[in-house]
Motif scaffolding. Structure first.
Motif, PDB file in Angstrom:
ATOM      1  N   ALA A  58       0.906  -1.116   0.196  1.00  0.00           N
ATOM      2  CA  ALA A  58      -0.043  -0.202   0.086  1.00  0.00           C
ATOM      3  C   ALA A  58       0.645   1.112  -0.155  1.00  0.00           C
ATOM      4  CB  ALA A  58      -0.862  -0.032   1.071  1.00  0.00           C
ATOM      5  N   LYS A  60       0.617   3.829  -0.130  1.00  0.00           N
ATOM      6  CA  LYS A  60       0.494   5.745   0.973  1.00  0.00           C
ATOM      7  C   LYS A  60       1.140   5.179   2.576  1.00  0.00           C
ATOM      8  CE  LYS A  60      -4.148   4.304   3.045  1.00  0.00           C
ATOM      9  NZ  LYS A  60      -4.481   2.841   3.425  1.00  0.00           N
ATOM     10  N   ASP A  79      -0.892  -0.918  -4.607  1.00  0.00           N
ATOM     11  CA  ASP A  79      -1.451  -0.862  -4.248  1.00  0.00           C
ATOM     12  C   ASP A  79      -1.640   0.508  -4.571  1.00  0.00           C
ATOM     13  OD1 ASP A  79      -4.231  -0.306  -3.702  1.00  0.00           O
ATOM     14  OD2 ASP A  79      -4.373  -0.495  -1.318  1.00  0.00           O
ATOM     15  N   HIS A 199     -11.626  -4.305   2.081  1.00  0.00           N
ATOM     16  CA  HIS A 199     -10.617  -3.805   2.683  1.00  0.00           C
ATOM     17  C   HIS A 199     -11.361  -3.212   4.212  1.00  0.00           C
ATOM     18  CE1 HIS A 199      -7.353  -1.782   4.711  1.00  0.00           C
ATOM     19  NE2 HIS A 199      -7.578   0.124   4.296  1.00  0.00           N
ATOM     20  N   SER A 202      -7.790  -0.583   9.274  1.00  0.00           N
ATOM     21  CA  SER A 202      -5.970  -0.776   9.298  1.00  0.00           C
ATOM     22  C   SER A 202      -6.110  -0.747  10.850  1.00  0.00           C
ATOM     23  CB  SER A 202      -5.799   0.579   8.952  1.00  0.00           C
ATOM     24  OG  SER A 202      -3.931   0.799   8.353  1.00  0.00           O
ATOM     25  N   GLY A 238      -5.539  -4.261   3.161  1.00  0.00           N
ATOM     26  CA  GLY A 238      -4.690  -4.067   3.826  1.00  0.00           C
ATOM     27  C   GLY A 238      -4.253  -5.723   5.045  1.00  0.00           C
ATOM     28  N   GLY A 239      -2.331  -4.743   5.399  1.00  0.00           N
ATOM     29  CA  GLY A 239      -2.153  -6.100   6.332  1.00  0.00           C
ATOM     30  C   GLY A 239      -2.938  -5.792   7.655  1.00  0.00           C
ATOM     31  N   GLU A 273      -2.984  -6.444   0.311  1.00  0.00           N
ATOM     32  CA  GLU A 273      -2.683  -4.840   0.382  1.00  0.00           C
ATOM     33  C   GLU A 273      -1.892  -4.635   1.912  1.00  0.00           C
ATOM     34  OE1 GLU A 273      -6.232  -2.537  -0.148  1.00  0.00           O
ATOM     35  OE2 GLU A 273      -6.070  -3.858  -2.006  1.00  0.00           O
ATOM     36  N   PRO A 274      -0.920  -4.800   2.341  1.00  0.00           N
ATOM     37  CA  PRO A 274      -0.246  -4.231   3.369  1.00  0.00           C
ATOM     38  C   PRO A 274       0.479  -3.293   3.515  1.00  0.00           C
ATOM     39  CG  PRO A 274       1.297  -6.504   3.133  1.00  0.00           C
ATOM     40  CD  PRO A 274      -0.163  -6.076   1.189  1.00  0.00           C
ATOM     41  N   GLY A 275       0.313  -2.437   4.477  1.00  0.00           N
ATOM     42  CA  GLY A 275       1.269  -1.260   4.609  1.00  0.00           C
ATOM     43  C   GLY A 275       1.734  -0.795   5.623  1.00  0.00           C
ATOM     44  N   ARG A 276       1.093  -0.400   6.702  1.00  0.00           N
ATOM     45  CA  ARG A 276       1.815  -0.536   8.317  1.00  0.00           C
ATOM     46  C   ARG A 276       2.625  -1.465   8.840  1.00  0.00           C
ATOM     47  NH1 ARG A 276      -0.692   3.052  11.446  1.00  0.00           N
ATOM     48  NH2 ARG A 276      -2.396   2.359  10.500  1.00  0.00           N
ATOM     49  N   TYR A 383       2.557   5.854   6.878  1.00  0.00           N
ATOM     50  CA  TYR A 383       1.877   7.031   7.349  1.00  0.00           C
ATOM     51  C   TYR A 383       2.455   8.246   8.470  1.00  0.00           C
ATOM     52  CZ  TYR A 383      -0.996   2.618   5.940  1.00  0.00           C
ATOM     53  OH  TYR A 383      -2.025   2.604   5.131  1.00  0.00           O
TER      54      TYR A 383
END
Ligand SMILES: *Cc1c(COP(=O)(O)O)cnc(C)c1O
Length: 433
Positions: A58, A60, A79, A199, A202, A238-239, A273-276, A383
């Protein structure tokens, strides 16, 4: 596990002491560990080994092109949620066939750009977006590959601002109405129905909401199949969450095992779609103490007759650099880069911005610090920089990537000139009547 470790009171990132980097680069700055980024990406991705899957980072959460490039080199996709993020992903070398596009408000221009770029999937979030995508794709005489983001109405039990899968949230198409949309899309000349996505939010610390939404999505996929619509991709969003303070999020391995079990007998490719979870604990924000001050409340004593005092540590990083504490009341651990003594005190760590909401921590027990000391705001990789702004005309800070015993500046600090770039004094070109 991450590679920010204190050794005899001195904070290290991998084999590099943080303090000398601060002296060379100046403060504040974001510092990322390549080893941690790599480890977290691989831990997440390899947890899904054995099933057909694609890990789309992700963008962002952390959008520096050096970091996107690193994940791309490890086999990851992206993503994205805007044309700007598409530009970043492509510039970073991410294969367009591994890019998926989420978001409720894609403009016509953004749709065209993504179609031209031949991305893998559009996660469509409304009937109007579908119609617009059909129109844009028709004008280009191509077909748009589409997933619908369904809203499964599952409570992720996380912060209200980052819950996205409840009926009251703006995201996705209610799962009960989505079938009609698929039938509509199936009949469209320039739309190719490819998948289902969801999704739900988060910083999830439980696996059960993921499984609950996966069950709903699976049920939906069966209903689709019954109407003759077979899909290739199931996107679970997301993750999992990370530990900022005392949270105990599931390990990606356990998360993956639960999903794999639930997906038995399903043939679609899984998209994540993992980000954090990948970048959060792989980055810190390093800041320097500018002032310490004590505000006494005149005449005020507590019940025990103790004078009420409030201690502030004013640092050179602020809410424009790291918005999470102000925006969500989020907790970030803060540690001295070089520990000096055992004496501790309770302080508010605040920035120089003219807003009372400008704080990094409140009523935090910290070893005593003084002017010129360096502090590290931990778990700031997700973030963090990506949400930073120029508020109070503060140039955005540098981003630095450590690899073993060396570092690289992957984004140089903005200058005053960059602050006014694009602005003009009156007297230039005029428009209108
Ligand atoms: C923000 C977002 C993500 C990433 O969420 P994390 O909690 O950072 O893993 C994934 N997908 C979509 C659609 C998002 O909006």
């Amino acid at each position: 596990m991450n590679h920010f470790v204190s050794n005899n009171g001195e904070l290290f990132c991998e084999q590099m002491a943080v303090a000398p980097i601060a002296r060379e680069v100046g403060t504040p700055f974001y510092l990322y560990s390549k080893a941690t980024l790599t480890r977290h990406f691989l831990a997440f991705d390899s947890a899904f080994a054995g099933i057909d899957h694609l890990t789309c980072f992700a963008v962002k959460a952390c959008s520096n092109i050096a970091i996107l490039n690193l994940f791309s080199g490890l086999g990851g996709g992206a993503d994205i949620v805007s044309g700007g993020e598409l530009y970043r992903a492509l510039t970073a070398g991410v294969d367009p066939k591994r890019i998926i596009y989420s978001g409720v408000g894609k403009t016509e221009e953004e749709l065209r750009y993504a179609l031209e770029s031949k991305i893998l999937l559009f996660n469509v979030e409304s009937a109007q977006e579908l119609e617009r995508l059909q129109r844009v794709a028709a004008a280009m005489e191509i077909k748009a590959p589409v997933s619908f983001r369904v809203n499964p109405d599952v409570d992720p039990q996380t912060h209200a601002y980052i819950s996205t899968g409840l009926a009251k949230n703006k995201f996705g198409v209610p799962i009960d109405e989505a079938l009609d949309l698929y039938v509509l899309a199936k009949g469209m000349e320039n739309i190719e129905v490819k998948g289902v996505s969801c999704h739900i939010g988060s910083q999830l610390t439980l696996i059960s909401p993921f499984i609950e939404s996966l069950r709903k999505v699976k049920g939906f996929v069966e209903r689709l199949a019954a109407t003759g619509i077979v899909i290739d991709f199931i996107d679970l969003g997301g993750g999992v969450g990370i530990t900022y303070d005392a949270e105990e999020p599931p390990h990606p391995r356990d998360y993956a095992e639960a999903i794999k079990e639930e997906l038995q007998g399903v043939t679609a490719t899984l998209i994540l779609e993992p980000g954090r979870v990948i970048v959060g604990n792989a980055g810190i924000l390093v800041t320097e103490v500018q002032y310490t001050k004590t505000n006494r409340r005149a005449g005020m004593k507590s019940d025990q007759g103790i004078e009420q005092v409030k201690k502030f540590v004013v640092v050179d990083a602020a809410m424009n650099d790291l918005a999470r504490p102000s925006l969500y009341g989020a907790y970030h651990a803060i540690v001295p880069v070089q520990e000096k003594g055992a004496e501790r005190e309770v302080v508010d760590i605040v920035g120089p911005i003219c807003e009372t909401g400008d704080f990094l921590a409140k009523d935090r027990e910290l070893p005593r610090v003084e002017q010129g000391d360096l502090l590290a705001v931990m778990s700031a990789g997700a973030y963090g920089f990506s949400m930073s702004s120029n508020y109070n005309s503060r140039p955005r800070v540098a981003e630095v990537l450590v690899d073993g015993d060396s570092y690289e500046i992957i984004r140089r600090r903005e200058t005053f000139e960059s602050l006014v770039q694009g602005e003009t004094l009156p007297g230039g070109v005029r428009h209108g009547h």
